[in-house]
Design a protein around this motif. Structure first.
Motif, PDB file in Angstrom:
ATOM      1  N   LEU A 124      13.781   1.467   2.478  1.00 30.52           N
ATOM      2  CA  LEU A 124      13.357   2.686   3.166  1.00 30.52           C
ATOM      3  C   LEU A 124      11.934   3.093   2.773  1.00 30.52           C
ATOM      4  CD1 LEU A 124      16.658   4.768   3.028  1.00 30.52           C
ATOM      5  CD2 LEU A 124      15.641   3.626   5.011  1.00 30.52           C
ATOM      6  N   VAL A 125      11.599   2.992   1.500  1.00 34.37           N
ATOM      7  CA  VAL A 125      10.249   3.340   1.048  1.00 34.37           C
ATOM      8  C   VAL A 125       9.227   2.384   1.654  1.00 34.37           C
ATOM      9  CG1 VAL A 125       8.738   3.415  -0.981  1.00 34.37           C
ATOM     10  CG2 VAL A 125      10.992   4.486  -1.066  1.00 34.37           C
ATOM     11  N   MET A 126       9.514   1.088   1.621  1.00 32.01           N
ATOM     12  CA  MET A 126       8.581   0.107   2.183  1.00 32.01           C
ATOM     13  C   MET A 126       8.425   0.293   3.691  1.00 32.01           C
ATOM     14  SD  MET A 126       7.389  -1.463  -0.341  1.00 32.01           S
ATOM     15  CE  MET A 126       6.562  -2.868   0.336  1.00 32.01           C
ATOM     16  N   ARG A 127       9.507   0.619   4.373  1.00 36.30           N
ATOM     17  CA  ARG A 127       9.425   0.849   5.820  1.00 36.30           C
ATOM     18  C   ARG A 127       8.566   2.070   6.124  1.00 36.30           C
ATOM     19  NH1 ARG A 127      12.063  -0.638  10.545  1.00 36.30           N
ATOM     20  NH2 ARG A 127      12.398   1.058  12.011  1.00 36.30           N
ATOM     21  N   HIS A 128       8.716   3.118   5.318  1.00 37.56           N
ATOM     22  CA  HIS A 128       7.896   4.325   5.490  1.00 37.56           C
ATOM     23  C   HIS A 128       6.410   4.003   5.276  1.00 37.56           C
ATOM     24  CE1 HIS A 128       6.656   8.487   5.355  1.00 37.56           C
ATOM     25  NE2 HIS A 128       6.075   8.251   4.197  1.00 37.56           N
ATOM     26  N   ILE A 129       6.109   3.254   4.236  1.00 36.85           N
ATOM     27  CA  ILE A 129       4.722   2.871   3.958  1.00 36.85           C
ATOM     28  C   ILE A 129       4.175   2.015   5.096  1.00 36.85           C
ATOM     29  CG2 ILE A 129       3.260   1.471   2.437  1.00 36.85           C
ATOM     30  CD1 ILE A 129       5.097   2.397   0.117  1.00 36.85           C
ATOM     31  N   ALA A 130       4.969   1.063   5.583  1.00 32.60           N
ATOM     32  CA  ALA A 130       4.522   0.180   6.672  1.00 32.60           C
ATOM     33  C   ALA A 130       4.238   0.977   7.937  1.00 32.60           C
ATOM     34  CB  ALA A 130       5.572  -0.891   6.938  1.00 32.60           C
ATOM     35  N   LYS A 131       5.091   1.951   8.264  1.00 29.59           N
ATOM     36  CA  LYS A 131       4.864   2.763   9.463  1.00 29.59           C
ATOM     37  C   LYS A 131       3.585   3.583   9.330  1.00 29.59           C
ATOM     38  CE  LYS A 131       9.329   3.286  11.639  1.00 29.59           C
ATOM     39  NZ  LYS A 131      10.322   4.203  12.147  1.00 29.59           N
ATOM     40  N   LYS A 132       3.322   4.061   8.122  1.00 33.65           N
ATOM     41  CA  LYS A 132       2.118   4.858   7.878  1.00 33.65           C
ATOM     42  C   LYS A 132       0.864   3.985   7.987  1.00 33.65           C
ATOM     43  CE  LYS A 132       1.695   8.851   5.014  1.00 33.65           C
ATOM     44  NZ  LYS A 132       1.909   9.447   3.727  1.00 33.65           N
ATOM     45  N   GLN A 133       0.957   2.726   7.535  1.00 33.05           N
ATOM     46  CA  GLN A 133      -0.181   1.810   7.535  1.00 33.05           C
ATOM     47  C   GLN A 133      -0.379   1.097   8.871  1.00 33.05           C
ATOM     48  OE1 GLN A 133      -2.440   1.147   5.089  1.00 33.05           O
ATOM     49  NE2 GLN A 133      -1.560   2.838   3.939  1.00 33.05           N
ATOM     50  N   TYR A 134       0.594   1.156   9.773  1.00 29.84           N
ATOM     51  CA  TYR A 134       0.543   0.380  11.011  1.00 29.84           C
ATOM     52  C   TYR A 134      -0.731   0.613  11.831  1.00 29.84           C
ATOM     53  CZ  TYR A 134       1.735  -1.551  15.534  1.00 29.84           C
ATOM     54  OH  TYR A 134       1.712  -2.267  16.698  1.00 29.84           O
ATOM     55  N   PRO A 135      -1.124   1.859  12.108  1.00 32.97           N
ATOM     56  CA  PRO A 135      -2.337   2.034  12.929  1.00 32.97           C
ATOM     57  C   PRO A 135      -3.569   1.365  12.318  1.00 32.97           C
ATOM     58  CG  PRO A 135      -1.176   4.106  12.720  1.00 32.97           C
ATOM     59  CD  PRO A 135      -0.510   3.133  11.788  1.00 32.97           C
ATOM     60  N   LYS A 136      -3.673   1.376  11.016  1.00 23.01           N
ATOM     61  CA  LYS A 136      -4.802   0.747  10.347  1.00 23.01           C
ATOM     62  C   LYS A 136      -4.741  -0.773  10.476  1.00 23.01           C
ATOM     63  CE  LYS A 136      -6.975   0.397   5.825  1.00 23.01           C
ATOM     64  NZ  LYS A 136      -6.796   0.626   4.422  1.00 23.01           N
TER      65      LYS A 136
END
Length: 167
Positions: free
Chosen positions: A25-37
């Motif tokens: 869950l933490v990694m998925r949250h980080i990935a979603k936050k980083q996706y636009p970049k």
């Protein structure tokens, strides 16, 4: 087996499951936050002009030889009409995420050892960032373990000749 041993095994399985679930869950949250970049959403000049388009390869002897040894270029002929199926959108993606997560967990010690070896060999960064073309012809940023020394000169190979890159 004794009851105490069975309880210890059940507790260990529960704790491991909770830890892996929380990590996911933490990694998925980080990935979603980083996706636009990672897809250059904030850099329009870096985006692929062919994204979302149907393209064909046009052979042209005036173009330089590409990585496949062919001369030519891509031309957009229409907008893409592909609509992902339920399988492509959810089932395949679920398998991809699940298997990738299992692979990361199993290979984590190997990755740590690789990172330590790279850091010990050369004091540069452990990872190398590379721009790649995504499924729908958009760009994304890929992280790879660095295999070359930071001090390696940036060289181009043109028709078998080695030339220093000027830019």
């Amino acid at each position: 087996m004794e009851d105490k041993t069975k309880r210890n095994i059940k507790t260990a399985v529960k704790v491991t499951g909770l830890a892996l679930g929380a990590t996911y869950l933490v990694m998925r949250h980080i990935a979603k936050k980083q996706y636009p970049k990672s897809v250059y959403a904030d850099q329009p000049e870096e985006q692929n002009p062919m994204q979302g388009r149907k393209v064909v390869f046009k052979e042209d002897t005036n173009d330089p030889v590409n990585a496949d040894g062919k001369q030519g270029h891509l031309e957009a002929i229409a907008n893409s009409t592909h609509i992902p199926t339920f399988y492509e959108k959810y089932v395949k993606r679920g398998f991809d995420i699940g298997l990738s997560f299992c692979g990361l967990v199993v290979l984590a010690p190997v990755y740590v050892a690789t990172a330590i070896a790279i850091k010990k060999d050369d004091q540069g960064p452990v990872f190398f960032r590379q721009k790649r073309v995504a499924q729908n012809k958009g760009y994304f940023e890929l992280l790879k373990f660095r295999s070359m020394s930071v001090n390696t000169p940036n060289l181009l190979f043109i028709k078998g000749e080695k030339m220093a890159k000027t830019a």
